[in-house]
Write a protein that holds these residues in place. Structure first.
Motif, PDB file in Angstrom:
ATOM      1  N   ARG A 139       0.920  -1.006   0.088  1.00 11.61           N
ATOM      2  CA  ARG A 139      -0.068   0.046   0.075  1.00 11.61           C
ATOM      3  C   ARG A 139       0.935   1.284  -0.136  1.00 11.61           C
ATOM      4  NH1 ARG A 139      -5.215  -1.482   0.620  1.00 11.61           N
ATOM      5  NH2 ARG A 139      -5.551  -3.590   1.514  1.00 11.61           N
ATOM      6  N   LYS A 140       0.303   2.391  -0.603  1.00 12.44           N
ATOM      7  CA  LYS A 140       0.932   3.513  -0.585  1.00 12.44           C
ATOM      8  C   LYS A 140       1.072   4.258   0.858  1.00 12.44           C
ATOM      9  CE  LYS A 140      -0.225   4.949  -5.230  1.00 12.44           C
ATOM     10  NZ  LYS A 140      -0.586   6.337  -6.137  1.00 12.44           N
ATOM     11  N   ASP A 220       5.469   5.561  -2.085  1.00 20.42           N
ATOM     12  CA  ASP A 220       4.521   6.371  -2.897  1.00 20.42           C
ATOM     13  C   ASP A 220       4.373   6.002  -4.093  1.00 20.42           C
ATOM     14  OD1 ASP A 220       3.418   8.924  -3.633  1.00 20.42           O
ATOM     15  OD2 ASP A 220       4.926   9.456  -4.735  1.00 20.42           O
ATOM     16  N   GLY A 221       4.623   4.710  -4.497  1.00 20.70           N
ATOM     17  CA  GLY A 221       3.956   4.019  -5.728  1.00 20.70           C
ATOM     18  C   GLY A 221       5.005   4.543  -6.947  1.00 20.70           C
ATOM     19  N   ASN A 237      -4.244   6.935   1.584  1.00 26.68           N
ATOM     20  CA  ASN A 237      -3.115   6.123   2.603  1.00 26.68           C
ATOM     21  C   ASN A 237      -3.500   4.600   2.626  1.00 26.68           C
ATOM     22  OD1 ASN A 237      -5.678   6.149   4.092  1.00 26.68           O
ATOM     23  ND2 ASN A 237      -4.673   7.157   5.591  1.00 26.68           N
ATOM     24  N   LEU A 241      -0.657  -0.663  -4.341  1.00 26.74           N
ATOM     25  CA  LEU A 241       0.162  -0.040  -5.348  1.00 26.74           C
ATOM     26  C   LEU A 241      -0.353  -0.772  -7.038  1.00 26.74           C
ATOM     27  CD1 LEU A 241       3.524  -0.830  -3.385  1.00 26.74           C
ATOM     28  CD2 LEU A 241       2.574   1.224  -4.022  1.00 26.74           C
ATOM     29  N   PHE A 256       8.356   1.213  -7.252  1.00 27.78           N
ATOM     30  CA  PHE A 256       7.796   2.571  -6.373  1.00 27.78           C
ATOM     31  C   PHE A 256       8.822   3.382  -5.922  1.00 27.78           C
ATOM     32  CE2 PHE A 256       9.448  -0.111  -2.745  1.00 27.78           C
ATOM     33  CZ  PHE A 256       8.686  -1.375  -3.025  1.00 27.78           C
TER      34      PHE A 256
END
Length: 413
Positions: A139-140, A220-221, A237, A241, A256
């Protein structure tokens, strides 16, 4: 016909002729008199009643009102006309002031926020083509530490290089030059020193290689980071991704990006027209909403010349060392900066009244004050710059709002 009837007819004839002459003369007289004036009065209830002087309606007894004719001037939309009263003045004795021809600077408060510094980010790219077997970060804006597992990759090309390395250390161990070259190649493909040493000790090919994080940061991807990262963080949040397990990635493709939280920006909004009054490397004092008493001192590193069309502001930026400050991204800041002194005509703000699109000051005229439209510029704490409308020779009322609210305008019949 007897003589009495004859005399009666003659008498009536004389009377009729005399009345005709009298009314004709009066008619011409009234015509000349009315032609000399434009004032026409009528009754609001009986518009057929027309007179050329004030009076009462002969039908209902109401006061006659003046009728507007085409020759009378139309109402003006000028500020002096709209604000005037029957005598055109605010009558009274009030405290006065004058414009100051000086150079003025002031301490300006600027709202701001902590954002990521995209220049200190680290991009995690695939050093070799292969298939993602497992993702440890999904996940971001997930925090990762240096040395933490990021993903496992299977690469046929990397398997081949491992086999070549095992063959050399097994059959040609004395050829240090070639062996070191293959070690460097394995390192360039993403294998760590510990993984290479384990491969040499076990002499067994590992088809799946784990890629570790080279630094601390926030995931942050693969999107480009901008100054609104904190808003993106709050709204995304939990966003997954773009790359997931089972995807095939090619060499040099960014998987990422890691955002550095030890080096951040403090981005502040400055209203239109004031950005030119701030200089690079100018001192700035910053406080946070966590502790308004603790002051962080920094210098202006960047001034944005492009106006934000939504907020009508420019942005200035400072670099903050967050390794000790530990300021969370998205934290609201407030900065104080002293602007450069600007020469001009300055007037205290209380002497100006805003009427929406127009601003008005009251100029002293004989025994009263007349409203004058003014054009203003920059503002400095309790002062405002005057560009047009009044001069240093004019005497102005100190509190213009008091004149409007006090009911000092005289109203007469």
């Amino acid at each position: 016909m007897n003589k009495y009837l004859k005399y009666s007819i003659l008498f009536l004839t004389v009377v009729v002729v005399g009345l005709a002459v009298y009314y004709k003369t009066e008619l011409f007289h009234n015509t000349d008199t009315h032609a000399a004036t434009d004032e026409v009065y009528t009754c609001s209830m009986h518009p057929q009643i027309i007179k050329h002087e004030p009076g009462n309606c002969p039908i209902c007894g109401m006061d006659l009102v003046k009728k507007v004719s085409e020759e009378q001037p139309q109402e003006s939309q000028d500020i002096s006309y709209l604000l005037q009263r029957t005598d055109g003045f605010v009558v009274g004795e009030f405290e006065n002031t004058r414009l100051k021809d000086t150079a003025s600077g002031s301490l300006v408060n600027l709202p701001g926020m902590v954002t990521y510094d995209p220049n200190s980010s680290v991009t995690i790219s695939a050093r070799i083509s292969g298939r993602i077997e497992r993702m440890y970060v999904n996940r971001k804006f997930q925090a990762v530490a240096k040395g933490q597992k990021l993903f496992d990759i299977y690469s046929p090309e990397l398997v081949t290089e491992q086999q070549n390395f095992i063959y050399l250390i097994t059959n040609d161990a004395e050829n240090k030059t070639i062996i070191n070259a293959i070690k460097q190649k394995l390192a360039l493909y993403g294998m760590t020193k510990a993984q290479i040493n384990a491969l040499a000790a076990a002499k067994k090919v590992n088809p799946i290689i784990t890629i570790y994080s080279p630094a601390n940061g926030i995931v942050d991807g693969t999107e480009k980071m901008d100054a609104n990262a904190e808003a993106k963080m709050q709204s995304s949040n939990t966003e997954v991704l773009g790359i997931k397990e089972g995807d095939y990635i090619t060499k040099d493709v960014a998987v990422f990006r890691l955002l550095n939280t030890d080096k951040v920006w403090g981005v502040f909004n400055i209203i239109q027209g004031y950005a030119s009054l701030v200089q690079l490397n100018q001192a700035i004092a910053i406080t946070t909403e966590l502790d308004a008493e603790e002051v962080i001192y920094a210098k202006v590193n960047f001034i944005d010349t492009q106006l934000d069309p939504n907020e009508k502001t420019n942005r200035i930026r400072v670099y903050l060392d967050n390794s000790k400050l530990k300021l969370p991204v998205g934290l609201r800041l407030e900065a104080k900066v002293t602007t450069n002194a600007t020469a001009g005509l300055w007037l205290q703000k209380e002497a100006i009244v805003s009427l929406g699109t127009d601003k008005v000051a009251f100029v002293k005229k004989e025994k009263g004050y007349r409203a004058v439209k003014v054009k203003t510029g920059l503002e400095r704490e309790n002062l405002v710059q005057i560009l047009e409308g009044v001069s240093t020779e004019d005497v102005l009322v100190s509190n213009a709002q008091y004149l409007i609210d006090s009911g000092s305008f005289i109203k007469t019949k």
